[in-house]
Design a protein around this motif. Structure first.
Motif, PDB file in Angstrom:
ATOM      1  N   LEU A   1       0.974  -1.060  -0.227  1.00 16.26           N
ATOM      2  CA  LEU A   1      -0.100   0.273   0.074  1.00 16.26           C
ATOM      3  C   LEU A   1       0.876   1.314   0.017  1.00 16.26           C
ATOM      4  CD1 LEU A   1      -3.482   0.410   1.870  1.00 16.26           C
ATOM      5  CD2 LEU A   1      -2.109   2.342   2.247  1.00 16.26           C
ATOM      6  N   ARG A   2       2.151   1.235   0.804  1.00 18.62           N
ATOM      7  CA  ARG A   2       2.961   2.069   1.003  1.00 18.62           C
ATOM      8  C   ARG A   2       3.316   2.654  -0.722  1.00 18.62           C
ATOM      9  NH1 ARG A   2       3.709   0.464   6.255  1.00 18.62           N
ATOM     10  NH2 ARG A   2       5.643  -0.856   5.465  1.00 18.62           N
ATOM     11  N   ILE A   3       4.078   1.891  -0.590  1.00 15.02           N
ATOM     12  CA  ILE A   3       5.261   1.799  -2.567  1.00 15.02           C
ATOM     13  C   ILE A   3       4.408   1.733  -3.317  1.00 15.02           C
ATOM     14  CG2 ILE A   3       5.473   0.190  -4.118  1.00 15.02           C
ATOM     15  CD1 ILE A   3       6.930  -1.387  -2.125  1.00 15.02           C
ATOM     16  N   LEU A   4       2.651   1.526  -4.033  1.00 20.42           N
ATOM     17  CA  LEU A   4       1.695   1.862  -4.545  1.00 20.42           C
ATOM     18  C   LEU A   4       1.143   3.894  -4.273  1.00 20.42           C
ATOM     19  CD1 LEU A   4       0.190  -1.078  -5.712  1.00 20.42           C
ATOM     20  CD2 LEU A   4       2.065   0.002  -6.897  1.00 20.42           C
ATOM     21  N   LEU A   5       1.418   4.157  -2.848  1.00 21.28           N
ATOM     22  CA  LEU A   5       0.573   5.268  -2.755  1.00 21.28           C
ATOM     23  C   LEU A   5       2.450   6.439  -3.576  1.00 21.28           C
ATOM     24  CD1 LEU A   5      -0.825   7.361  -1.600  1.00 21.28           C
ATOM     25  CD2 LEU A   5      -0.671   6.725   0.498  1.00 21.28           C
ATOM     26  N   LYS A   6       3.020   5.603  -3.326  1.00 17.34           N
ATOM     27  CA  LYS A   6       4.406   6.869  -3.153  1.00 17.34           C
ATOM     28  C   LYS A   6       4.558   7.275  -4.567  1.00 17.34           C
ATOM     29  CE  LYS A   6       7.415   5.789   0.598  1.00 17.34           C
ATOM     30  NZ  LYS A   6       8.170   4.932   1.369  1.00 17.34           N
ATOM     31  N   VAL A   7       4.399   6.305  -5.676  1.00 20.97           N
ATOM     32  CA  VAL A   7       4.213   5.571  -7.235  1.00 20.97           C
ATOM     33  C   VAL A   7       3.239   6.806  -7.623  1.00 20.97           C
ATOM     34  CG1 VAL A   7       4.140   4.401  -9.332  1.00 20.97           C
ATOM     35  CG2 VAL A   7       4.968   3.528  -7.279  1.00 20.97           C
ATOM     36  N   GLN A   8       2.252   6.615  -6.737  1.00 17.73           N
ATOM     37  CA  GLN A   8       1.186   7.299  -7.658  1.00 17.73           C
ATOM     38  C   GLN A   8       1.109   8.610  -7.100  1.00 17.73           C
ATOM     39  OE1 GLN A   8      -3.208   6.061  -7.211  1.00 17.73           O
ATOM     40  NE2 GLN A   8      -2.583   4.064  -6.924  1.00 17.73           N
ATOM     41  N   MET A   9       1.307   8.951  -6.270  1.00 14.69           N
ATOM     42  CA  MET A   9       2.118  10.956  -5.967  1.00 14.69           C
ATOM     43  C   MET A   9       2.743  10.966  -6.635  1.00 14.69           C
ATOM     44  SD  MET A   9      -0.760  11.642  -4.241  1.00 14.69           S
ATOM     45  CE  MET A   9       0.304  12.908  -3.505  1.00 14.69           C
ATOM     46  N   GLN A  10       3.982  10.541  -7.668  1.00 13.62           N
ATOM     47  CA  GLN A  10       4.839  10.989  -8.375  1.00 13.62           C
ATOM     48  C   GLN A  10       4.783  12.046  -8.955  1.00 13.62           C
ATOM     49  OE1 GLN A  10       8.394  10.844  -8.148  1.00 13.62           O
ATOM     50  NE2 GLN A  10       7.550   9.314  -5.890  1.00 13.62           N
ATOM     51  N   TYR A  11       3.148  11.658  -9.762  1.00 16.44           N
ATOM     52  CA  TYR A  11       2.044  12.757 -10.389  1.00 16.44           C
ATOM     53  C   TYR A  11       1.806  13.418  -9.535  1.00 16.44           C
ATOM     54  CZ  TYR A  11       5.447  10.321 -13.619  1.00 16.44           C
ATOM     55  OH  TYR A  11       7.004   9.880 -14.276  1.00 16.44           O
ATOM     56  N   ARG A  12       1.847  13.991  -8.452  1.00 16.42           N
ATOM     57  CA  ARG A  12       0.401  15.269  -7.798  1.00 16.42           C
ATOM     58  C   ARG A  12      -0.435  15.329  -8.105  1.00 16.42           C
ATOM     59  NH1 ARG A  12       3.710  16.229  -2.195  1.00 16.42           N
ATOM     60  NH2 ARG A  12       4.380  14.204  -2.277  1.00 16.42           N
ATOM     61  N   ALA A  13      -0.223  16.212  -9.241  1.00 16.04           N
ATOM     62  CA  ALA A  13      -1.415  17.141 -10.255  1.00 16.04           C
ATOM     63  C   ALA A  13      -2.115  15.622 -11.208  1.00 16.04           C
ATOM     64  CB  ALA A  13      -0.695  18.051 -11.089  1.00 16.04           C
ATOM     65  N   SER A  14      -1.830  15.275 -11.454  1.00 19.06           N
ATOM     66  CA  SER A  14      -2.534  14.194 -12.027  1.00 19.06           C
ATOM     67  C   SER A  14      -3.514  12.851 -11.347  1.00 19.06           C
ATOM     68  CB  SER A  14      -1.771  12.790 -12.836  1.00 19.06           C
ATOM     69  OG  SER A  14      -2.799  12.312 -13.184  1.00 19.06           O
ATOM     70  N   PHE A  15      -2.494  13.027 -10.178  1.00 19.02           N
ATOM     71  CA  PHE A  15      -3.310  12.047  -9.142  1.00 19.02           C
ATOM     72  C   PHE A  15      -4.604  13.195  -8.498  1.00 19.02           C
ATOM     73  CE2 PHE A  15      -3.798  11.886  -5.130  1.00 19.02           C
ATOM     74  CZ  PHE A  15      -4.354  10.238  -4.683  1.00 19.02           C
ATOM     75  N   CYS A  16      -4.598  14.258  -8.044  1.00 18.54           N
ATOM     76  CA  CYS A  16      -5.505  15.076  -7.874  1.00 18.54           C
ATOM     77  C   CYS A  16      -6.530  15.268  -8.468  1.00 18.54           C
ATOM     78  CB  CYS A  16      -5.120  16.722  -7.353  1.00 18.54           C
ATOM     79  SG  CYS A  16      -3.697  16.575  -5.944  1.00 18.54           S
ATOM     80  N   LEU A  17      -6.093  15.989  -9.916  1.00 20.09           N
ATOM     81  CA  LEU A  17      -7.163  15.793 -10.624  1.00 20.09           C
ATOM     82  C   LEU A  17      -8.131  14.446 -10.819  1.00 20.09           C
ATOM     83  CD1 LEU A  17      -5.480  17.602 -13.883  1.00 20.09           C
ATOM     84  CD2 LEU A  17      -7.177  18.230 -12.391  1.00 20.09           C
ATOM     85  N   VAL A  18      -7.171  13.541 -11.531  1.00 17.84           N
ATOM     86  CA  VAL A  18      -7.969  11.685 -11.250  1.00 17.84           C
ATOM     87  C   VAL A  18      -9.265  11.870 -10.322  1.00 17.84           C
ATOM     88  CG1 VAL A  18      -8.118   9.676 -12.001  1.00 17.84           C
ATOM     89  CG2 VAL A  18      -6.726  11.327 -12.703  1.00 17.84           C
ATOM     90  N   ALA A  19      -9.065  11.849  -9.365  1.00 12.42           N
ATOM     91  CA  ALA A  19      -9.607  12.149  -7.909  1.00 12.42           C
ATOM     92  C   ALA A  19     -10.830  13.121  -7.531  1.00 12.42           C
ATOM     93  CB  ALA A  19      -8.677  12.041  -6.721  1.00 12.42           C
TER      94      ALA A  19
END
Length: 260
Positions: A8-26
């Motif tokens: 869980l922690r590893i994949l969270l770090k991976v997805q947060m590498q592109y925070r703008a993209s993550f926030c827009l998708v969310a």
């Protein structure tokens, strides 16, 4: 579970590498159930009630089932995308690792962007609870929590059953979406508005009725007879995952790999 939380922690770090993209998708995920809820609102604005259920009673049902689906999609996404592991042969690598296959597959994918759907549904839940004419107590609060947990377990169980079919079909079958996306759309309304055979099937076979109808009767003081049975009915939904895990283990034992 320690391994699961490391995934869980590893994949969270991976997805947060592109925070703008993550926030827009969310943020975009927030609007998906919002438009569905708007349709529900306009439906009741036009007709007033459905089979004796008013808007806020159905809105409670809507919020619970969409929260459960968002949680399951976030944490059980690995089973929903399991066919890719079989097609690529990656599941063979999973089998040689000295850890449970369920934990490894669940840990292979997390959809943290589903937090948008979860927040929208939580907002609907808070608004609904504030407007329902219900005398809330600790038992009813616990029942609502159990409804959400039970729904998450049921959706996860369906994802597991759909993933198990991939051991024989290789590709995932779209028919499974009847019970995931279709089940979500159907279960956002109390089950007694449908035909009796539908109500029975989705109570005793796939127990959505233990999430959105029986415990709802207890919360809204509509239960007939022993109300404790209505309150505890979400436990049956939680236990639904047990036979699903047995079916998964059966599929693992009969897995023959995809070849070269």
């Amino acid at each position: 579970m320690g391994l699961y939380f490391k995934y869980l922690r590893i994949l969270l770090k991976v997805q947060m590498q592109y925070r703008a993209s993550f926030c827009l998708v969310a943020f975009g995920q927030l609007f998906t159930p919002l438009f569905v809820f708007a349709g529900l609102y306009f439906l009741f604005a036009r007709f007033g009630s459905i089979r004796g259920w008013d808007f806020f009673e159905v809105a409670l049902c809507f919020a619970v089932i969409h929260m459960a689906f968002a949680i399951s999609e976030c944490f059980a996404r690995g089973f929903d995308l399991f066919s890719s592991l079989v097609i690529s042969g990656e599941f063979d690598r999973v089998l040689v690792r000295p850890r449970n296959t369920v934990v490894q597959v669940m840990g292979s994918k997390f959809e943290f962007t589903r937090i948008g759907r979860l927040l929208q549904s939580a907002g609907v839940l808070i608004w609904t609870v504030a407007n329902l004419s219900v005398a809330w107590n600790i038992l009813k609060v616990v029942t609502v929590i159990l409804m959400i947990i039970s729904g998450a377990f049921i959706f996860t169980g369906i994802f597991i059953l759909a993933a198990t079919l991939c051991f024989w079909t290789i590709q995932g079958l779209e028919v499974a979406n009847i019970f995931t996306d279709g089940g979500k759309e159907m279960a956002q309304y109390p089950l007694n508005i449908y035909q009796k055979w539908v109500t029975r099937f989705f109570t005793f076979v796939i127990p959505f009725g233990c999430v959105n109808y029986l415990p709802l009767m207890f919360v809204l003081d509509k239960a007939e007879g022993n109300s404790i049975i209505y309150m505890l009915s979400p436990l049956y939904g939680i236990f639904f995952i047990v036979p699903c895990l047995f079916v998964w283990e059966f599929g693992v034992r009969h897995y023959l790999s995809t070849g070269s």
